[in-house]
Design a protein around this motif. Structure first.
Motif, PDB file in Angstrom:
ATOM      1  N   HIS A 292     -15.981   6.328   8.126  1.00  0.00           N
ATOM      2  CA  HIS A 292     -17.348   5.901   8.430  1.00  0.00           C
ATOM      3  C   HIS A 292     -17.372   5.298   9.822  1.00  0.00           C
ATOM      4  CE1 HIS A 292     -18.610   6.440   4.247  1.00  0.00           C
ATOM      5  NE2 HIS A 292     -17.393   6.038   3.966  1.00  0.00           N
ATOM      6  N   SER A 293     -18.304   5.738  10.646  1.00  0.00           N
ATOM      7  CA  SER A 293     -18.428   5.229  12.005  1.00  0.00           C
ATOM      8  C   SER A 293     -19.819   4.655  12.209  1.00  0.00           C
ATOM      9  CB  SER A 293     -18.195   6.361  13.009  1.00  0.00           C
ATOM     10  OG  SER A 293     -18.376   5.899  14.328  1.00  0.00           O
ATOM     11  N   TYR A 294     -19.881   3.407  12.697  1.00  0.00           N
ATOM     12  CA  TYR A 294     -21.165   2.777  12.934  1.00  0.00           C
ATOM     13  C   TYR A 294     -20.952   1.552  13.801  1.00  0.00           C
ATOM     14  CZ  TYR A 294     -19.255   0.113   9.094  1.00  0.00           C
ATOM     15  OH  TYR A 294     -18.419  -0.624   8.308  1.00  0.00           O
ATOM     16  N   PHE A 295     -22.052   1.005  14.311  1.00  0.00           N
ATOM     17  CA  PHE A 295     -22.026  -0.214  15.106  1.00  0.00           C
ATOM     18  C   PHE A 295     -22.749  -1.310  14.353  1.00  0.00           C
ATOM     19  CE2 PHE A 295     -21.748   3.263  18.103  1.00  0.00           C
ATOM     20  CZ  PHE A 295     -20.663   2.888  18.876  1.00  0.00           C
ATOM     21  N   PHE A 296     -22.243  -2.527  14.452  1.00  0.00           N
ATOM     22  CA  PHE A 296     -22.877  -3.656  13.801  1.00  0.00           C
ATOM     23  C   PHE A 296     -23.774  -4.392  14.768  1.00  0.00           C
ATOM     24  CE2 PHE A 296     -21.199  -4.150   9.609  1.00  0.00           C
ATOM     25  CZ  PHE A 296     -20.033  -3.400   9.620  1.00  0.00           C
ATOM     26  N   GLY A 297     -24.863  -4.983  14.198  1.00  0.00           N
ATOM     27  CA  GLY A 297     -25.717  -5.855  14.985  1.00  0.00           C
ATOM     28  C   GLY A 297     -24.968  -7.124  15.349  1.00  0.00           C
ATOM     29  N   ILE A 298     -25.247  -7.670  16.508  1.00  0.00           N
ATOM     30  CA  ILE A 298     -24.622  -8.918  16.937  1.00  0.00           C
ATOM     31  C   ILE A 298     -25.175 -10.058  16.116  1.00  0.00           C
ATOM     32  CG2 ILE A 298     -24.319 -10.491  18.895  1.00  0.00           C
ATOM     33  CD1 ILE A 298     -24.652  -8.050  20.712  1.00  0.00           C
ATOM     34  N   LEU A 299     -24.303 -10.981  15.680  1.00  0.00           N
ATOM     35  CA  LEU A 299     -24.756 -12.140  14.941  1.00  0.00           C
ATOM     36  C   LEU A 299     -25.644 -12.987  15.826  1.00  0.00           C
ATOM     37  CD1 LEU A 299     -21.491 -13.221  13.096  1.00  0.00           C
ATOM     38  CD2 LEU A 299     -23.409 -11.935  12.195  1.00  0.00           C
ATOM     39  N   ALA A 300     -26.810 -13.378  15.294  1.00  0.00           N
ATOM     40  CA  ALA A 300     -27.748 -14.176  16.077  1.00  0.00           C
ATOM     41  C   ALA A 300     -27.234 -15.595  16.246  1.00  0.00           C
ATOM     42  CB  ALA A 300     -29.101 -14.199  15.375  1.00  0.00           C
ATOM     43  N   ALA A 301     -27.628 -16.237  17.316  1.00  0.00           N
ATOM     44  CA  ALA A 301     -27.277 -17.639  17.520  1.00  0.00           C
ATOM     45  C   ALA A 301     -27.936 -18.484  16.447  1.00  0.00           C
ATOM     46  CB  ALA A 301     -27.750 -18.093  18.896  1.00  0.00           C
ATOM     47  N   THR A 302     -27.265 -19.549  16.045  1.00  0.00           N
ATOM     48  CA  THR A 302     -27.815 -20.419  15.021  1.00  0.00           C
ATOM     49  C   THR A 302     -28.869 -21.334  15.616  1.00  0.00           C
ATOM     50  OG1 THR A 302     -26.116 -22.082  15.412  1.00  0.00           O
ATOM     51  CG2 THR A 302     -25.643 -20.398  13.769  1.00  0.00           C
ATOM     52  N   VAL A 303     -29.774 -21.798  14.760  1.00  0.00           N
ATOM     53  CA  VAL A 303     -30.795 -22.756  15.183  1.00  0.00           C
ATOM     54  C   VAL A 303     -30.872 -23.862  14.148  1.00  0.00           C
ATOM     55  CG1 VAL A 303     -32.177 -21.078  16.444  1.00  0.00           C
ATOM     56  CG2 VAL A 303     -32.609 -21.406  14.023  1.00  0.00           C
ATOM     57  N   SER A 304     -31.164 -25.068  14.591  1.00  0.00           N
ATOM     58  CA  SER A 304     -31.316 -26.184  13.673  1.00  0.00           C
ATOM     59  C   SER A 304     -32.751 -26.257  13.204  1.00  0.00           C
ATOM     60  CB  SER A 304     -30.936 -27.498  14.365  1.00  0.00           C
ATOM     61  OG  SER A 304     -29.562 -27.499  14.658  1.00  0.00           O
TER      62      SER A 304
ATOM     63  N   LEU B 200     -26.580 -13.588   9.149  1.00  0.00           N
ATOM     64  CA  LEU B 200     -25.269 -13.089   8.734  1.00  0.00           C
ATOM     65  C   LEU B 200     -24.972 -11.677   9.232  1.00  0.00           C
ATOM     66  CD1 LEU B 200     -25.065 -14.488   5.090  1.00  0.00           C
ATOM     67  CD2 LEU B 200     -23.972 -15.378   7.153  1.00  0.00           C
ATOM     68  N   GLY B 201     -25.907 -11.093   9.971  1.00  0.00           N
ATOM     69  CA  GLY B 201     -25.639  -9.812  10.604  1.00  0.00           C
ATOM     70  C   GLY B 201     -25.997  -8.613   9.755  1.00  0.00           C
ATOM     71  N   SER B 202     -26.043  -7.447  10.408  1.00  0.00           N
ATOM     72  CA  SER B 202     -26.366  -6.198   9.724  1.00  0.00           C
ATOM     73  C   SER B 202     -25.911  -5.029  10.590  1.00  0.00           C
ATOM     74  CB  SER B 202     -27.872  -6.102   9.462  1.00  0.00           C
ATOM     75  OG  SER B 202     -28.594  -6.177  10.684  1.00  0.00           O
ATOM     76  N   PRO B 203     -25.621  -3.876   9.973  1.00  0.00           N
ATOM     77  CA  PRO B 203     -25.200  -2.703  10.731  1.00  0.00           C
ATOM     78  C   PRO B 203     -26.365  -2.097  11.505  1.00  0.00           C
ATOM     79  CG  PRO B 203     -24.644  -2.532   8.392  1.00  0.00           C
ATOM     80  CD  PRO B 203     -25.610  -3.650   8.546  1.00  0.00           C
ATOM     81  N   ASP B 204     -26.075  -1.619  12.690  1.00  0.00           N
ATOM     82  CA  ASP B 204     -27.063  -0.864  13.474  1.00  0.00           C
ATOM     83  C   ASP B 204     -28.391  -1.611  13.617  1.00  0.00           C
ATOM     84  OD1 ASP B 204     -25.234   1.182  13.678  1.00  0.00           O
ATOM     85  OD2 ASP B 204     -26.042   2.308  11.994  1.00  0.00           O
TER      86      ASP B 204
ATOM     87  N   ALA C 292     -20.199 -14.909   1.036  1.00  0.00           N
ATOM     88  CA  ALA C 292     -21.450 -14.429   0.453  1.00  0.00           C
ATOM     89  C   ALA C 292     -21.356 -12.931   0.183  1.00  0.00           C
ATOM     90  CB  ALA C 292     -22.627 -14.719   1.377  1.00  0.00           C
ATOM     91  N   ALA C 293     -22.172 -12.468  -0.766  1.00  0.00           N
ATOM     92  CA  ALA C 293     -22.208 -11.050  -1.115  1.00  0.00           C
ATOM     93  C   ALA C 293     -23.647 -10.610  -1.269  1.00  0.00           C
ATOM     94  CB  ALA C 293     -21.430 -10.790  -2.401  1.00  0.00           C
ATOM     95  N   GLY C 294     -23.899  -9.353  -0.985  1.00  0.00           N
ATOM     96  CA  GLY C 294     -25.241  -8.791  -1.083  1.00  0.00           C
ATOM     97  C   GLY C 294     -25.215  -7.321  -0.750  1.00  0.00           C
ATOM     98  N   TYR C 295     -26.005  -6.924   0.260  1.00  0.00           N
ATOM     99  CA  TYR C 295     -25.954  -5.532   0.683  1.00  0.00           C
ATOM    100  C   TYR C 295     -26.340  -5.409   2.149  1.00  0.00           C
ATOM    101  CZ  TYR C 295     -31.091  -5.191   0.142  1.00  0.00           C
ATOM    102  OH  TYR C 295     -32.448  -5.370   0.243  1.00  0.00           O
ATOM    103  N   VAL C 296     -25.960  -4.274   2.732  1.00  0.00           N
ATOM    104  CA  VAL C 296     -26.363  -3.901   4.084  1.00  0.00           C
ATOM    105  C   VAL C 296     -26.886  -2.471   4.039  1.00  0.00           C
ATOM    106  CG1 VAL C 296     -24.743  -5.424   5.279  1.00  0.00           C
ATOM    107  CG2 VAL C 296     -24.000  -3.125   4.625  1.00  0.00           C
ATOM    108  N   THR C 297     -27.682  -2.108   5.031  1.00  0.00           N
ATOM    109  CA  THR C 297     -28.155  -0.722   5.137  1.00  0.00           C
ATOM    110  C   THR C 297     -27.744  -0.160   6.484  1.00  0.00           C
ATOM    111  OG1 THR C 297     -30.315  -1.336   6.057  1.00  0.00           O
ATOM    112  CG2 THR C 297     -30.143  -1.206   3.666  1.00  0.00           C
ATOM    113  N   PHE C 298     -27.399   1.109   6.496  1.00  0.00           N
ATOM    114  CA  PHE C 298     -27.067   1.802   7.739  1.00  0.00           C
ATOM    115  C   PHE C 298     -27.158   3.292   7.511  1.00  0.00           C
ATOM    116  CE2 PHE C 298     -23.359   0.232   5.541  1.00  0.00           C
ATOM    117  CZ  PHE C 298     -22.499   1.309   5.423  1.00  0.00           C
TER     118      PHE C 298
END
Length: 363
Positions: free
Chosen positions: A3-15, A44-48, A63-69
């Motif tokens: 599987h080949s894909y790119f992940f989204g960059i994790l966003a900076a945190t905010v208070s 927490l980020g996401s693919p593409d 943590a666990a859940g799901y991602v879409t790509f």
């Protein structure tokens, strides 16, 4: 298959403060709840740069859940950790992770052909938890003793809760109803779920709690409700979930509840919203979930219920933080960390993303 894909960059945190301005930020007494907690909000980020969703949280912050790509079926179960890229679980079809423990063992379900299939993901290997008749099965929770619960079909259209441990699958039966489902398990092994039973010509859902050592007991809703579904249980055996009346016209007209010493209490603040759902409860009795707002098309808003402060709306972050809305709180651990979902941006180009709220002050 590679599987080949790119992940989204994790966003900076905010208070962000716990009690944001809005009609949901009121204590049980009707006074405004003081902003005693500050959270650090993490994407927490996401693919593409597509969507992601956090469903469950361990006590050590996994943590666990799901991602879409862009693969067949798109949605896949996934593992999330702060500061790291999400790890997809490559099931044959789309699915979702519903539970995780401190060892990183994950349970959930995925579509295997036309059937939902329960799974255990351990050491990067996938084990199927099968229905005895080859029908649907779903795993809903796992604790640190690697005890797993969920439900499977035992006949067409009939389900039973199950318990799985050390390679042994146990059918929990119908709990006196026509069907049953197990929805969660605590650290010490208390199982929660519900049964379906016909009463007065209606099929109602009745909450059940099965102590580690004991017999199944019904969770009886207060006057005005005839359906109750438990969704979360803490280490003390306290339960949260949603309840509703069969007479209500809309599915979202539910009320959050929590149990104290086995007694079911309605936590929903009067006239706050169309309905509320409690999804998880920690050992301090803090419940997280969501409410449905009173818009013409009701939307979900992340909500917290505190034993001392009552119902606290946590959905609006405002333009300065760059987020549109937090929609769901799906789990909370004993450190007060919350996971769920939110929308950094709304409209064209907007995407739902998995979030983690880490408390910085009192909690």
């Amino acid at each position: 298959m590679k599987h080949s894909y790119f992940f989204g960059i994790l966003a900076a945190t905010v208070s962000v403060p716990m009690a944001w301005a809005g009609p949901g930020n009121m204590s049980a007494s009707g006074t405004k709840a003081p902003p005693t907690t500050t959270y650090q909000l993490h994407d927490l980020g996401s693919p593409d740069f597509k969507s992601s969703y956090a469903r469950s949280l361990s006590s050590n912050g996994k943590a666990a859940g799901y991602v879409t790509f862009d693969i067949a079926g798109k949605q896949r179960p996934a593992l999330f950790q702060l500061g790291k890229l999400p790890i997809p679980i490559y099931t044959d079809g789309p699915g979702e992770a519903t539970g995780i423990n401190d060892d990183g063992e994950i349970v959930g379900w995925y579509w295997r052909g036309e059937k939902k299939q329960a799974f255990l993901w351990k050491n990067h290997g996938l084990r199927l938890l099968m229905s005895p008749i080859g029908g649907d099965s779903v795993a809903t929770g796992i604790n640190n003793r690697s005890e797993i619960v969920g439900w499977f079909e035992v006949a067409p259209g009939v389900t039973h809760g199950f318990y799985f441990h050390k390679g042994r699958m146990i059918d929990l039966g119908s709990w006196g109803g026509r069907s049953s489902q197990a929805t969660g398990i605590s650290k010490r092994g208390d199982i929660i779920g519900f049964r379906e039973k016909e009463i007065g010509g209606r099929i109602v859902k009745q909450g059940v709690r099965l102590p580690e050592r004991g017999r199944a007991e019904l969770l009886r809703p207060p006057t005005g409700f005839d359906n109750l579904v438990p969704l979360g249980v803490n280490d003390k055996g306290d339960v949260t979930g949603s309840m509703w009346s069969s007479d209500r016209p809309f599915d979202f007209e539910t009320a959050v509840f929590a149990t104290t010493d086995g007694k079911v209490e309605n936590l929903q603040r009067p006239n706050c919203c169309f309905g509320t759902v409690g999804v998880a409860i920690n050992n301090k009795g803090v419940v997280v979930g969501y409410n449905f707002d009173r818009n013409g098309d009701p939307h979900e808003n992340l909500t917290r219920w505190d034993p001392k402060q009552g119902q606290i709306g946590m959905s609006g972050l405002g333009a300065p933080q760059g987020w549109h809305q937090l929609t769901e709180g799906n789990d909370i651990n004993n450190n007060g960390v919350i996971v769920g979902a939110g929308w950094p941006q709304w409209g064209i180009g907007g995407r739902q993303t998995a979030i983690m709220l880490v408390p910085q002050g009192k909690h």
